[in-house]
Scaffold this active site. Structure first.
Site, PDB file in Angstrom:
ATOM      1  N   SER A 181       0.867  -1.187   0.000  1.00 53.41           N
ATOM      2  CA  SER A 181       0.000   0.000   0.000  1.00 53.41           C
ATOM      3  C   SER A 181       0.898   1.229   0.000  1.00 53.41           C
ATOM      4  O   SER A 181       2.074   1.137   0.386  1.00 53.41           O
ATOM      5  CB  SER A 181      -0.854  -0.025   1.277  1.00 53.41           C
ATOM      6  OG  SER A 181      -1.504   1.198   1.478  1.00 53.41           O
ATOM      7  N   TYR A 239      -1.624  -0.523  10.740  1.00 55.72           N
ATOM      8  CA  TYR A 239      -1.727  -0.836   9.295  1.00 55.72           C
ATOM      9  C   TYR A 239      -0.464  -0.365   8.562  1.00 55.72           C
ATOM     10  O   TYR A 239       0.151  -1.126   7.814  1.00 55.72           O
ATOM     11  CB  TYR A 239      -2.970  -0.155   8.708  1.00 55.72           C
ATOM     12  CG  TYR A 239      -3.228  -0.497   7.254  1.00 55.72           C
ATOM     13  CD1 TYR A 239      -3.794  -1.723   6.896  1.00 55.72           C
ATOM     14  CD2 TYR A 239      -2.919   0.397   6.235  1.00 55.72           C
ATOM     15  CE1 TYR A 239      -4.039  -2.044   5.562  1.00 55.72           C
ATOM     16  CE2 TYR A 239      -3.165   0.091   4.897  1.00 55.72           C
ATOM     17  CZ  TYR A 239      -3.727  -1.132   4.568  1.00 55.72           C
ATOM     18  OH  TYR A 239      -3.956  -1.444   3.241  1.00 55.72           O
TER      19      TYR A 239
HETATM   20  N1  LIG Z   1      -8.897  -1.011  -0.262  1.00 61.37           N
HETATM   21  C1  LIG Z   1      -7.922  -0.127  -0.197  1.00 61.37           C
HETATM   22  O1  LIG Z   1      -8.152   1.084  -0.085  1.00 61.37           O
HETATM   23  C2  LIG Z   1      -6.487  -0.578  -0.288  1.00 61.37           C
HETATM   24  C3  LIG Z   1      -5.485   0.373  -0.554  1.00 61.37           C
HETATM   25  C4  LIG Z   1      -4.167  -0.053  -0.625  1.00 61.37           C
HETATM   26  C5  LIG Z   1      -3.847  -1.381  -0.449  1.00 61.37           C
HETATM   27  N2  LIG Z   1      -4.841  -2.276  -0.198  1.00 61.37           N
HETATM   28  C6  LIG Z   1      -4.470  -3.680   0.015  1.00 61.37           C
HETATM   29  O2  LIG Z   1      -5.021  -4.455  -1.022  1.00 61.37           O
HETATM   30  C7  LIG Z   1      -5.286  -5.784  -0.533  1.00 61.37           C
HETATM   31  C8  LIG Z   1      -6.693  -6.191  -0.898  1.00 61.37           C
HETATM   32  O3  LIG Z   1      -7.583  -5.268  -0.311  1.00 61.37           O
HETATM   33  P1  LIG Z   1      -9.130  -5.118  -0.723  1.00 61.37           P
HETATM   34  O4  LIG Z   1      -9.396  -3.679  -0.780  1.00 61.37           O
HETATM   35  O5  LIG Z   1      -9.424  -5.970  -1.888  1.00 61.37           O
HETATM   36  O6  LIG Z   1      -9.786  -5.675   0.608  1.00 61.37           O
HETATM   37  P2  LIG Z   1     -10.957  -6.714   0.853  1.00 61.37           P
HETATM   38  O7  LIG Z   1     -11.359  -6.531   2.272  1.00 61.37           O
HETATM   39  O8  LIG Z   1     -12.003  -6.583  -0.187  1.00 61.37           O
HETATM   40  O9  LIG Z   1     -10.235  -8.125   0.646  1.00 61.37           O
HETATM   41  C9  LIG Z   1      -9.381  -8.665   1.602  1.00 61.37           C
HETATM   42  C10 LIG Z   1      -9.619 -10.156   1.648  1.00 61.37           C
HETATM   43  O10 LIG Z   1      -8.708 -10.715   2.594  1.00 61.37           O
HETATM   44  C11 LIG Z   1      -9.405 -11.727   3.313  1.00 61.37           C
HETATM   45  N3  LIG Z   1      -8.786 -11.979   4.612  1.00 61.37           N
HETATM   46  C12 LIG Z   1      -8.744 -11.151   5.674  1.00 61.37           C
HETATM   47  N4  LIG Z   1      -8.170 -11.779   6.721  1.00 61.37           N
HETATM   48  C13 LIG Z   1      -7.839 -13.020   6.315  1.00 61.37           C
HETATM   49  C14 LIG Z   1      -7.249 -14.140   6.933  1.00 61.37           C
HETATM   50  N5  LIG Z   1      -6.884 -14.112   8.220  1.00 61.37           N
HETATM   51  N6  LIG Z   1      -7.060 -15.255   6.217  1.00 61.37           N
HETATM   52  C15 LIG Z   1      -7.452 -15.329   4.924  1.00 61.37           C
HETATM   53  N7  LIG Z   1      -8.031 -14.300   4.279  1.00 61.37           N
HETATM   54  C16 LIG Z   1      -8.233 -13.166   4.962  1.00 61.37           C
HETATM   55  C17 LIG Z   1     -10.817 -11.175   3.474  1.00 61.37           C
HETATM   56  O11 LIG Z   1     -11.764 -12.178   3.798  1.00 61.37           O
HETATM   57  C18 LIG Z   1     -11.047 -10.519   2.109  1.00 61.37           C
HETATM   58  O12 LIG Z   1     -11.648 -11.430   1.215  1.00 61.37           O
HETATM   59  C19 LIG Z   1      -5.021  -5.732   0.967  1.00 61.37           C
HETATM   60  O13 LIG Z   1      -3.737  -6.238   1.242  1.00 61.37           O
HETATM   61  C20 LIG Z   1      -5.063  -4.263   1.286  1.00 61.37           C
HETATM   62  O14 LIG Z   1      -4.304  -3.940   2.436  1.00 61.37           O
HETATM   63  C21 LIG Z   1      -6.146  -1.919  -0.134  1.00 61.37           C
END
Ligand SMILES: NC(=O)c1ccc[n+]([C@@H]2O[C@H](COP(=O)([O-])OP(=O)(O)OC[C@H]3O[C@@H](n4cnc5c(N)ncnc54)[C@H](O)[C@@H]3O)[C@@H](O)[C@H]2O)c1
Length: 310
Positions: free
Chosen positions: A181, A194
């Protein structure tokens, strides 16, 4: 005092490095001009594991990778999320397998890895994508949430990588992808756990990359992805006046292209690469002032996140 011969040798090598750096700059410039369609590698038949593939950009990456002929596997703690991803990929004509895995549980990760190797095959591309966010100031963050944030966002990368890297090293072929991120490159209040976990994920990527190169395993590629806020629901309510909120489908498409083109680090939007450069070069007080101008402390003001809304 240092041996003059050693110093001369170092100077000569640094001069060579400067010439090579100019060449590398020109090379990246030329690569930018070559259409992506000529730069993408073929992943047909590759086994690609996406952690957190049960929702958000994880699911969209599964769809896009399967559309390119990969055999996709999603590992998610959510059974319903996995099932929906498998359904969508199969409906689109792709191959997908779902496994319920809690990435906080090291033994469960290793057991699932053994099962995956037996049932699907060796993993060619590992996408460490799962993530969680607490979204509270440090003193209000429950200890368990801090622990979980580190386990999911950073620590489990060791378990997943150790489970699949051996086969990649033996073949000197494979790819480890870290979905980090911009929070792993710049600090933001209200996100101490985070940000710290994402800095750890960035550090994991950079050090793994260095280790692979040092051991002559440059056939195993690494990619680190650093996006700003994406409208998946994970950061529901968080917004900035000055940074855009990214569309999930765009992010998933860019990440898949970064994998196919063996990009080392992907910033989204691209111009965000300027941020770490500024942090390294400018005095702390100047960066604090920039943070105030960009109203960084407002980013998390209206955060509700995914757990409270769904
Ligand atoms: N959404 C944002 O604004 C953003 C910005 C920058 C980076 N990211 C990163 O992108 C990645 C995906 O994020 P997203 O926005 O698609 O989020 P999301 O919440 O839609 O998806 C995350 C997934 O991880 C799974 N997960 C959580 N804990 C878990 C565990 N203990 N074991 C197995 N699975 C688990 C959840 O069930 C979910 O399906 C993440 O690493 C997030 O930190 C997101």
């Amino acid at each position: 005092m240092a041996d003059p011969q050693v110093v001369m040798m170092l100077v000569a090598r640094l001069l060579m490095w400067m010439v090579a750096t100019v060449y590398f700059f020109l090379e990246s410039l030329v690569l930018c001009l070559i259409p992506r369609s000529y730069r993408r590698k073929d992943i047909k038949g590759n086994v690609v594991l996406v952690t957190g593939g049960g929702s958000g950009i994880g699911r969209l990456m599964c769809l896009k990778l399967a559309a390119r002929g990969a055999v996709v596997v999603t590992w998610d703690v959510s059974e319903a999320g996995n099932e929906e991803t498998v359904r969508q990929v199969q409906a689109a004509g792709g191959q997908c397998h779902g496994y319920v895995v809690d990435l906080c549980d090291r033994q469960a990760v290793y057991a699932a890895a053994t099962r995956l190797k037996q049932e699907v095959g060796h993993v060619d591309i590992l996408v460490n994508n799962a993530g969680v966010v607490t979204g509270k100031n440090i003193m209000e963050s429950p200890d368990d949430s801090i622990q979980r944030t580190f386990d999911v966002n950073a620590i489990c990368h060791f378990w997943t990588t150790k489970a699949f890297l051996g086969h990649m090293l033996a073949q000197n072929k494979g790819h480890i992808v870290t979905i980090a991120s911009m929070a792993g490159k710049m600090a933001c209040s209200g996100l101490v756990d985070y940000c710290a976990s994402k800095y750890a994920a960035v550090g994991f990527h950079e050090t793994l990359q260095a280790e692979l190169k040092a051991n002559g395993k440059d056939g195993v590629k690494t990619t680190c992805v650093c996006p700003v806020v994406i409208s998946t629901g994970m950061f529901q309510g968080a917004e900035s006046k000055y940074f855009p909120t990214l569309v999930p489908d765009f992010v998933a498409g860019e990440v898949v292209d970064a994998i196919l083109m063996n990009t080392s680090t992907l910033y989204l939007p691209n111009y965000m690469w300027l941020m770490p450069l500024q942090i390294m070069m400018f005095p702390q007080k100047s960066m604090d002032m920039l943070g105030e101008i960009l109203e960084m402390k407002e980013l998390m003001k209206n955060f509700v996140g995914r757990r409270k809304t769904e």
